[in-house]
Design a protein around this motif. Structure first.
Motif, PDB file in Angstrom:
ATOM      1  N   MET A   1       0.833  -1.220   0.098  1.00 19.29           N
ATOM      2  CA  MET A   1       0.054  -0.017   0.183  1.00 19.29           C
ATOM      3  C   MET A   1       0.901   1.280  -0.068  1.00 19.29           C
ATOM      4  O   MET A   1       1.954   1.294   0.668  1.00 19.29           O
ATOM      5  CB  MET A   1      -1.001  -0.033   1.238  1.00 19.29           C
ATOM      6  N   ARG A   2       0.452   2.348  -0.728  1.00 16.11           N
ATOM      7  CA  ARG A   2       1.197   3.551  -0.759  1.00 16.11           C
ATOM      8  C   ARG A   2       0.077   4.640  -0.274  1.00 16.11           C
ATOM      9  O   ARG A   2      -0.935   4.836  -1.011  1.00 16.11           O
ATOM     10  CB  ARG A   2       1.578   3.604  -2.095  1.00 16.11           C
ATOM     11  N   ILE A   3       0.026   5.137   0.780  1.00 17.42           N
ATOM     12  CA  ILE A   3      -0.979   6.232   1.329  1.00 17.42           C
ATOM     13  C   ILE A   3      -0.445   7.466   1.751  1.00 17.42           C
ATOM     14  O   ILE A   3       0.681   7.798   1.984  1.00 17.42           O
ATOM     15  CB  ILE A   3      -1.440   5.497   2.466  1.00 17.42           C
ATOM     16  N   VAL A   4      -1.405   8.395   1.081  1.00 22.33           N
ATOM     17  CA  VAL A   4      -0.822   9.886   1.202  1.00 22.33           C
ATOM     18  C   VAL A   4      -1.645  10.533   2.194  1.00 22.33           C
ATOM     19  O   VAL A   4      -2.950  10.325   2.478  1.00 22.33           O
ATOM     20  CB  VAL A   4      -1.025  10.641  -0.119  1.00 22.33           C
ATOM     21  N   GLN A   5      -1.297  11.214   3.234  1.00 19.95           N
ATOM     22  CA  GLN A   5      -1.888  12.190   3.874  1.00 19.95           C
ATOM     23  C   GLN A   5      -1.900  13.622   3.241  1.00 19.95           C
ATOM     24  O   GLN A   5      -0.909  14.136   3.123  1.00 19.95           O
ATOM     25  CB  GLN A   5      -1.181  12.442   5.502  1.00 19.95           C
ATOM     26  N   LEU A   6      -3.243  14.250   3.296  1.00 20.47           N
ATOM     27  CA  LEU A   6      -3.582  15.362   2.482  1.00 20.47           C
ATOM     28  C   LEU A   6      -3.970  16.256   3.520  1.00 20.47           C
ATOM     29  O   LEU A   6      -4.898  15.994   4.276  1.00 20.47           O
ATOM     30  CB  LEU A   6      -4.584  15.016   1.446  1.00 20.47           C
ATOM     31  N   ILE A   7      -3.276  17.500   3.607  1.00 25.24           N
ATOM     32  CA  ILE A   7      -3.527  18.452   4.439  1.00 25.24           C
ATOM     33  C   ILE A   7      -3.204  19.925   3.990  1.00 25.24           C
ATOM     34  O   ILE A   7      -2.239  19.926   3.207  1.00 25.24           O
ATOM     35  CB  ILE A   7      -2.781  18.408   5.857  1.00 25.24           C
ATOM     36  N   ASP A   8      -3.794  20.837   4.363  1.00 30.94           N
ATOM     37  CA  ASP A   8      -3.490  22.185   3.899  1.00 30.94           C
ATOM     38  C   ASP A   8      -2.289  22.857   4.481  1.00 30.94           C
ATOM     39  O   ASP A   8      -1.783  23.489   3.497  1.00 30.94           O
ATOM     40  CB  ASP A   8      -4.914  23.296   4.313  1.00 30.94           C
ATOM     41  N   SER A   9      -1.949  22.551   5.683  1.00 31.49           N
ATOM     42  CA  SER A   9      -0.731  23.289   6.304  1.00 31.49           C
ATOM     43  C   SER A   9      -0.419  22.304   7.182  1.00 31.49           C
ATOM     44  O   SER A   9      -0.974  21.346   7.562  1.00 31.49           O
ATOM     45  CB  SER A   9      -0.813  24.684   6.669  1.00 31.49           C
ATOM     46  N   LEU A  10       1.048  22.859   7.779  1.00 25.58           N
ATOM     47  CA  LEU A  10       1.626  22.148   8.910  1.00 25.58           C
ATOM     48  C   LEU A  10       1.671  22.976  10.122  1.00 25.58           C
ATOM     49  O   LEU A  10       2.573  22.824  11.014  1.00 25.58           O
ATOM     50  CB  LEU A  10       2.953  21.634   8.566  1.00 25.58           C
ATOM     51  N   HIS A  11       0.855  24.034  10.139  1.00 25.61           N
ATOM     52  CA  HIS A  11       0.912  24.958  11.258  1.00 25.61           C
ATOM     53  C   HIS A  11       0.311  24.092  12.520  1.00 25.61           C
ATOM     54  O   HIS A  11      -0.720  23.199  12.281  1.00 25.61           O
ATOM     55  CB  HIS A  11      -0.069  26.264  11.054  1.00 25.61           C
ATOM     56  N   PRO A  12       0.666  24.202  13.720  1.00 26.27           N
ATOM     57  CA  PRO A  12       0.296  23.217  14.861  1.00 26.27           C
ATOM     58  C   PRO A  12      -1.176  23.283  15.040  1.00 26.27           C
ATOM     59  O   PRO A  12      -1.703  24.581  15.024  1.00 26.27           O
ATOM     60  CB  PRO A  12       1.096  24.013  16.137  1.00 26.27           C
ATOM     61  N   GLY A  13      -1.842  22.190  15.038  1.00 29.55           N
ATOM     62  CA  GLY A  13      -3.221  22.017  15.223  1.00 29.55           C
ATOM     63  C   GLY A  13      -3.495  20.680  15.216  1.00 29.55           C
ATOM     64  O   GLY A  13      -2.651  19.709  14.912  1.00 29.55           O
ATOM     65  N   GLY A  14      -4.742  20.178  15.747  1.00 31.19           N
ATOM     66  CA  GLY A  14      -5.174  19.016  16.118  1.00 31.19           C
ATOM     67  C   GLY A  14      -5.200  18.009  14.828  1.00 31.19           C
ATOM     68  O   GLY A  14      -4.642  17.190  14.700  1.00 31.19           O
ATOM     69  N   ALA A  15      -5.737  18.462  13.637  1.00 31.89           N
ATOM     70  CA  ALA A  15      -5.730  17.877  12.306  1.00 31.89           C
ATOM     71  C   ALA A  15      -4.246  17.781  11.851  1.00 31.89           C
ATOM     72  O   ALA A  15      -4.093  16.442  11.320  1.00 31.89           O
ATOM     73  CB  ALA A  15      -6.850  18.467  11.405  1.00 31.89           C
ATOM     74  N   GLU A  16      -3.586  18.859  11.927  1.00 32.18           N
ATOM     75  CA  GLU A  16      -2.200  18.569  11.265  1.00 32.18           C
ATOM     76  C   GLU A  16      -1.264  17.974  12.116  1.00 32.18           C
ATOM     77  O   GLU A  16      -0.581  17.112  11.306  1.00 32.18           O
ATOM     78  CB  GLU A  16      -1.827  20.206  11.112  1.00 32.18           C
ATOM     79  N   LYS A  17      -1.361  17.692  13.382  1.00 28.32           N
ATOM     80  CA  LYS A  17      -0.672  16.922  14.026  1.00 28.32           C
ATOM     81  C   LYS A  17      -1.078  15.463  13.631  1.00 28.32           C
ATOM     82  O   LYS A  17       0.015  14.404  13.688  1.00 28.32           O
ATOM     83  CB  LYS A  17      -0.888  16.985  15.730  1.00 28.32           C
ATOM     84  N   MET A  18      -2.272  15.060  13.678  1.00 27.77           N
ATOM     85  CA  MET A  18      -2.736  13.746  13.026  1.00 27.77           C
ATOM     86  C   MET A  18      -2.032  13.354  11.739  1.00 27.77           C
ATOM     87  O   MET A  18      -1.856  12.194  11.548  1.00 27.77           O
ATOM     88  CB  MET A  18      -4.285  13.682  13.481  1.00 27.77           C
ATOM     89  N   ALA A  19      -2.297  14.359  10.996  1.00 24.08           N
ATOM     90  CA  ALA A  19      -1.827  14.094   9.661  1.00 24.08           C
ATOM     91  C   ALA A  19      -0.480  13.561   9.760  1.00 24.08           C
ATOM     92  O   ALA A  19       0.039  12.270   8.921  1.00 24.08           O
ATOM     93  CB  ALA A  19      -2.030  15.191   8.826  1.00 24.08           C
ATOM     94  N   VAL A  20       0.534  14.139  10.641  1.00 21.05           N
ATOM     95  CA  VAL A  20       1.856  13.889  10.622  1.00 21.05           C
ATOM     96  C   VAL A  20       2.098  12.783  11.272  1.00 21.05           C
ATOM     97  O   VAL A  20       2.995  11.704  11.188  1.00 21.05           O
ATOM     98  CB  VAL A  20       2.436  15.076  11.461  1.00 21.05           C
ATOM     99  N   ASN A  21       1.255  12.362  12.561  1.00 26.44           N
ATOM    100  CA  ASN A  21       1.378  11.036  13.258  1.00 26.44           C
ATOM    101  C   ASN A  21       1.003  10.040  12.246  1.00 26.44           C
ATOM    102  O   ASN A  21       1.648   8.938  12.423  1.00 26.44           O
ATOM    103  CB  ASN A  21       0.369  11.170  14.366  1.00 26.44           C
ATOM    104  N   TYR A  22      -0.079   9.963  11.212  1.00 22.27           N
ATOM    105  CA  TYR A  22      -0.461   9.081  10.375  1.00 22.27           C
ATOM    106  C   TYR A  22       0.683   8.639   9.645  1.00 22.27           C
ATOM    107  O   TYR A  22       1.095   7.512   9.320  1.00 22.27           O
ATOM    108  CB  TYR A  22      -1.630   9.183   9.931  1.00 22.27           C
ATOM    109  N   ALA A  23       1.164   9.752   9.160  1.00 24.50           N
ATOM    110  CA  ALA A  23       2.252   9.486   7.886  1.00 24.50           C
ATOM    111  C   ALA A  23       3.470   8.926   8.572  1.00 24.50           C
ATOM    112  O   ALA A  23       3.925   7.835   8.003  1.00 24.50           O
ATOM    113  CB  ALA A  23       2.892  10.827   7.478  1.00 24.50           C
ATOM    114  N   ASN A  24       3.826   9.368   9.700  1.00 25.60           N
ATOM    115  CA  ASN A  24       5.159   8.703  10.549  1.00 25.60           C
ATOM    116  C   ASN A  24       4.717   7.261  10.730  1.00 25.60           C
ATOM    117  O   ASN A  24       5.604   6.383  10.505  1.00 25.60           O
ATOM    118  CB  ASN A  24       5.503   9.432  11.861  1.00 25.60           C
ATOM    119  N   GLU A  25       3.662   7.011  11.397  1.00 23.11           N
ATOM    120  CA  GLU A  25       3.554   5.566  11.807  1.00 23.11           C
ATOM    121  C   GLU A  25       3.171   4.615  10.721  1.00 23.11           C
ATOM    122  O   GLU A  25       3.607   3.594  10.555  1.00 23.11           O
ATOM    123  CB  GLU A  25       2.072   5.701  12.754  1.00 23.11           C
TER     124      GLU A  25
END
Length: 353
Positions: A1-25
Motif C-alpha cells: 500500500m502507498r498512502i498519502v496524508q493530505l492536509i492544507d498546512s503544517l501549522h500546529p493544530g489537531g488535524a495537522e498533528k494527526m496527519a503527521v502522526n499517521y504519516a510517521n506511523e
C-alpha cells in the motif's frame, strides 16, 4: 500500500498533528507513506520522519491550476493507492477521483463542532462526499453525523493516537518544579483561555506556589488581548505565556497537571500527550473528552464553562496527593488504549475490507 496524508498546512493544530502522526506511523507498516501539504508548511514539518515522502505546495490564487496538475502527476508517479484527506482537504476529492477513480479517498473529520458548523460549508462536504470511498471520524458524534448525512456507505470510527517524535529541548518552564499546570492550545476559539486564566487567578493557588503555563500560537487579536488584560488587571505573575513551541514533550515533562477546558472539541491530541507523559488531566466535558477522562478516576472533568467546578479542581491540587494517583491511572489508560500501533492496525484493516 502507498498512502498519502493530505492536509492544507503544517501549522500546529489537531488535524495537522494527526496527519503527521499517521504519516510517521504508517511508514513502519506499508510500502510507502507520503504527506502532501497543499498550501503552506509550518512548525510541524520538523516532526515528519525521514522515511516519509513529503511534498509541499505553496498555493495562491495564481498557481492553483499548476498545483492541481503537479498533484495529479505526483499521485500517478508514486502509484498512490489511498488518500487520507484531513479536514478541509475534502475539497480535492472530486478532482482526484475523477482523474484517478481507482485511488481510494478517505475523508478524516476532526471538527468537534461539526453539528453546529456553518451550514453552507457542511453542504459542500455533503456534495463532495459522493466522491469519498469512506469517512473517518475521531469521535462517535462525528461518526453519527457522517452516517446520517454523507453520501458514502463506509463510515469508520478511529480514535486519535499519540506518538513521541524526536525534538530538541529548548523551553524551560518558570515556576516551582513540582507545581506546574500546562495548557497546550493555540490562542483562539474554542480553547477558552480567558475562562481558564480567570479561574486560576480566582482559585488563589498561586499563593501556594502553583503556576499556569500557556503554550500555543498567539495572534495579535481581541482573543489574545482579552487574556492579557485579565493578567494585567490582577498583576498576575504566576501565569506564563510561551507562544508556539516545538519541544512539546520536553515541556510536558516539566509539568504535573495538563489542562484543556475548551467550549467544544473533537478528539484533542494534547490530552493524549498529557497522559503519555504522566500528567493529571483537567478537562471540560465536551467532544470525546468525557470518554477519554473519567472524573476522579483518571482526572478531573468539569461541565463546560463551569467556573465553580474548575476553581474547586484547582483548589484540590495543593491539599491532596489525589492528582498523583489520577495521573498514574490516566497514563496506564493512554498506553493501553491509544497506542499508535493499535490504531494503525485497525486503520489498515478497515482500508482492506
Amino acid at each position: 500500500m502507498r498512502i498519502v496524508q493530505l492536509i492544507d498546512s503544517l501549522h500546529p493544530g489537531g488535524a495537522e498533528k494527526m496527519a503527521v502522526n499517521y504519516a510517521n506511523e504508517l511508514a513502519n507498516h506499508i510500502e510507502e507513506s507520503h504527506i502532501i501539504i497543499t498550501n503552506q508548511s509550518g512548525a510541524l514539518a520538523d516532526q515528519v520522519h525521514a522515511n516519509v515522502k513529503c511534498k509541499i505546495f505553496k498555493r495562491n490564487k495564481f498557481n492553483l491550476f499548476l498545483i492541481i496538475v503537479n498533484l495529479l502527476i505526483y499521485l500517478k508517479k508514486h502509484k498512490i493507492t489511498a488518500i487520507q484527506a484531513h479536514s478541509s482537504s475534502y475539497k480535492w476529492a472530486k478532482i482526484i477521483r475523477t482523474i484517478y477513480p481507482n485511488i481510494a479517498f478517505y475523508w478524516h473529520d476532526h471538527n468537534g463542532n461539526r453539528l453546529d458548523w456553518d451550514e453552507v460549508e457542511n453542504k459542500k462536504i455533503i456534495q463532495a462526499s459522493k466522491y469519498f470511498t469512506g469517512t473517518i471520524a475521531c469521535n462517535k458524534t462525528l461518526l453519527t453525523w457522517a452516517a446520517n448525512n454523507l453520501l458514502t456507505d463506509k463510515t469508520i470510527y478511529l480514535p486519535n493516537f499519540v506518538s513521541v517524535n524526536s525534538e530538541i529541548k529548548v523551553t524551560t518552564l518558570f515556576g516551582d518544579n513540582e507545581k506546574r499546570i500546562v495548557c497546550l492550545a493555540n490562542f483562539r476559539n474554542p480553547k477558552n483561555h480567558s475562562f481558564l486564566v480567570q479561574c486560576f487567578i480566582d482559585s488563589e493557588i498561586s499563593k501556594l506556589g502553583w503556576s499556569l503555563h500557556l503554550v500555543g500560537n498567539t495572534y495579535n487579536d481581541a482573543y489574545f488581548n482579552e487574556v492579557k488584560n485579565i493578567m494585567d488587571a490582577h498583576d498576575e505573575s504566576s501565569v506564563f505565556i510561551y507562544g508556539l513551541c516545538s519541544d512539546i514533550f520536553n515541556i510536558l515533562n516539566q509539568a504535573q497537571v495538563g489542562i484543556l477546558v475548551s467550549s467544544y472539541e473533537g478528539f484533542p491530541v494534547s490530552v493524549l500527550e498529557y497522559g503519555l507523559t504522566g500528567l493529571c488531566p483537567i478537562v471540560s466535558n465536551v467532544g470525546f473528552m468525557p470518554e477519554l477522562v473519567h472524573h476522579l478516576k483518571t482526572g478531573y472533568v468539569i461541565e463546560n464553562n463551569n467556573s465553580k467546578q474548575l476553581i474547586e479542581a484547582f483548589k484540590s491540587l495543593p491539599v491532596s496527593d489525589q492528582w498523583k494517583n489520577l495521573a498514574e491511572n490516566f497514563n496506564k489508560q493512554i498506553i493501553t488504549n491509544y497506542a499508535a500501533s493499535k490504531i494503525i492496525t485497525i486503520f489498515l484493516k478497515q482500508l482492506n475490507e
